[in-house]
Design an enzyme around this catalytic site. Sequence first.
Site, PDB file in Angstrom:
ATOM      1  CD  GLU A 179      -2.873  -1.195   2.370  1.00  0.00           C
ATOM      2  OE1 GLU A 179      -2.644  -0.433   3.336  1.00  0.00           O
ATOM      3  OE2 GLU A 179      -3.830  -1.988   2.349  1.00  0.00           O
ATOM      4  CD  GLU A 341      -4.023  -5.548   1.868  1.00  0.00           C
ATOM      5  OE1 GLU A 341      -4.796  -5.257   2.803  1.00  0.00           O
ATOM      6  OE2 GLU A 341      -2.849  -5.151   1.805  1.00  0.00           O
TER       7      GLU A 341
END
Length: 697
Positions: A179, A341
């Site tokens: 991320e 995710e």
Amino acid sequence: MSKQKLFRFLLLNFLLVTLFSTSTLAQSRNYFPPEDLTSVGAYYYPEHWDESQWERDIKKMAEMGFEFTHFAEFAWAQLEPEEGVYDFSWLDRAVALADKYNLKVVMCTSTATPPVWLVRKHPDILKQHEDGTKMDHGSRQHASFSNEYYRSYSLKMIEELAQHYGNDDRIFGWQLDNEPAANVDFGDDAQKRFRAWLKEKYGNIEALNDAWGTNFWSGTYTTFDQINIPKHTQWGMNLYQRLDHSRFCDYETSSFLDDQAVVIRQFANPNQWITTNYIPYYDARYAGASKELDFISYTRYMIYGEHHGIGPKGYRVGEYSRIAMANDFYRPLSPIYGVMELQPGQVNWGSINSQPLPRAVRLWLWHVFAGGSKFTFTYRFRAPIYGYEQYHYGIVGPDGVTPTPGGLEYEAFIKEIKMLRNNPSKGQIPQDYLNRETAILYDPDNTVAINNNKQTNVWDTEGHVLKYYKALKTFGAPVDFIRDSMDFAKYPVIVAPAYQQMSLQLIDKLTEYVKNGGNLVMSVRTGHQDEFGHLWQAKHAEPLYELIGGEIEFYDLLRPFAPDTVVMDNKRYAWTSWGDIMHTNKGTESWGTFSGDYYAGKTAVTFNKLGNGTVTYVGVDSHDGKLERAVLDKLYDRLAIEVKDYPEGVMVEYRDGYGIAVNYSNIAYPMELPAGTEILIGNTTLPTAGVLVWKTK
């Protein structure tokens, strides 16, 4: 450097970024066979569990139908327990177990979590805040991508990892970092690199002074060494300096990912792909800017206390635009994309961590699939029993054995995808769906620039874009978020909401698009500035006047306690944040007018025919998006483009010959399908969190 030369420099860089999607598509074709439709994986952290449990867990993962797993994301301390000493033996055993149960592995670089020995020996790698304080070990993303030592040392670790696994057929692909976000650091190396970045961009200090408008407030520089990272908490800092700093922070992220990918490619076999998992921030320029990635993937969580959804219990299903917009935003940048995710159930890190509604996890999986994703991973297979993310659900619970409700919904989705693989569709996408194809012209840099200088604290740039986007999705329109270097001609309609910074070249390109038969919708705050963020040395937004068939006389910003209205087709629409008060030329239609203030009767919405196309200008940001929806309704009717009228929260997409409908609303919706359609999953009454899948003819 003149403005013209600088523009060409910026345009060339932008074209290189957007060509990323074209160059990597050919490389990526063989990674995901079309007949597989999509695949599903789950994160696993061998280092978190006693090794005696690994085989049980990985076997269970395979038995539930997962095809991939995901290792080493936060494991730098285990991979390199002390400087220069590497231990891959434990990871080798985990990879062997995955292979034993026919699970492919996505290998990760652990740059989000450097080990403590590295932090203590080189504390300068830690990010420094504006006030001089530093982050510390024990979290993640605390090391700075701008620190020269950190960048170079982390690549050594990655080289060791890539040498070990780069020619291993059990490794399916690579995820870089975790991320990654804009690298904001006020440390010494960041300061040096910012100055070097500015010198590379502008060439000479005179060009920088011109672009930044430093004659204002005696802000002129004579050398690049005089320039500091701007104080974001200091009132009145040069807006263009702040804008360039945010661009630099994004560059540091994208270039660090590129550096990692280059190292891995030296050792990776051609069948291994490289990606990273972005959080969908729509003011982030780094997404799509790393030219060495094969494709983009993103992360999406739906239930964490920040969105109400539709109806009193809508928070259990989530805000319906979140997955849809992420799909439509990333797909044009990276035609092959995946979701790295996706929430498996209840999380622990939100403001209020509610349980999802039963069926919601399956709904999200189908919605990701509907947009064209080639894979979906979930974080994570086993629920953690210690650490910051205690109480975060996994596919199985803390006992390591019992599937969670979300885990069972993942298992159900996997079985449904396998059923589709055995029941392939050769159907065509319906022509009326293709006729509705619409682009939203969007540039994250523009959003950052607006948000740096909003003019009114009730303005919401992303919320304004969503008013158009949500209306288009109720039409059942396929939507692409496109950049200004992309092809305009393929889209019957292009919407440019609040596109404040526009070059003359872009205005010319839009004019050509319209004259050749395209239909352009522009909204407030569009074309008010040139590409440098400077107001035109002309009438307000004057370069747009030919397009809109009139003039913007001035703009107004209302107080929240005193909203007003715009009247269109005898209906009133409330507004507060921004209104462009307009005068129309002869032949330009006035679709809406302001009411209730001293400029009552002045034009707020225009419709202009230009060449073979049309331009609609919506000169107001309404409270609830109903005006924007009404304008688009009227336009599509005028253009004879057939649209649907789905209720808010019902989304319909097509891919691979299948139609997919999902329902985030709080009421059941009866879907109407063409006669002879073969329903494969669900039924025509679509309940809340329901999914309907059918074969097209």
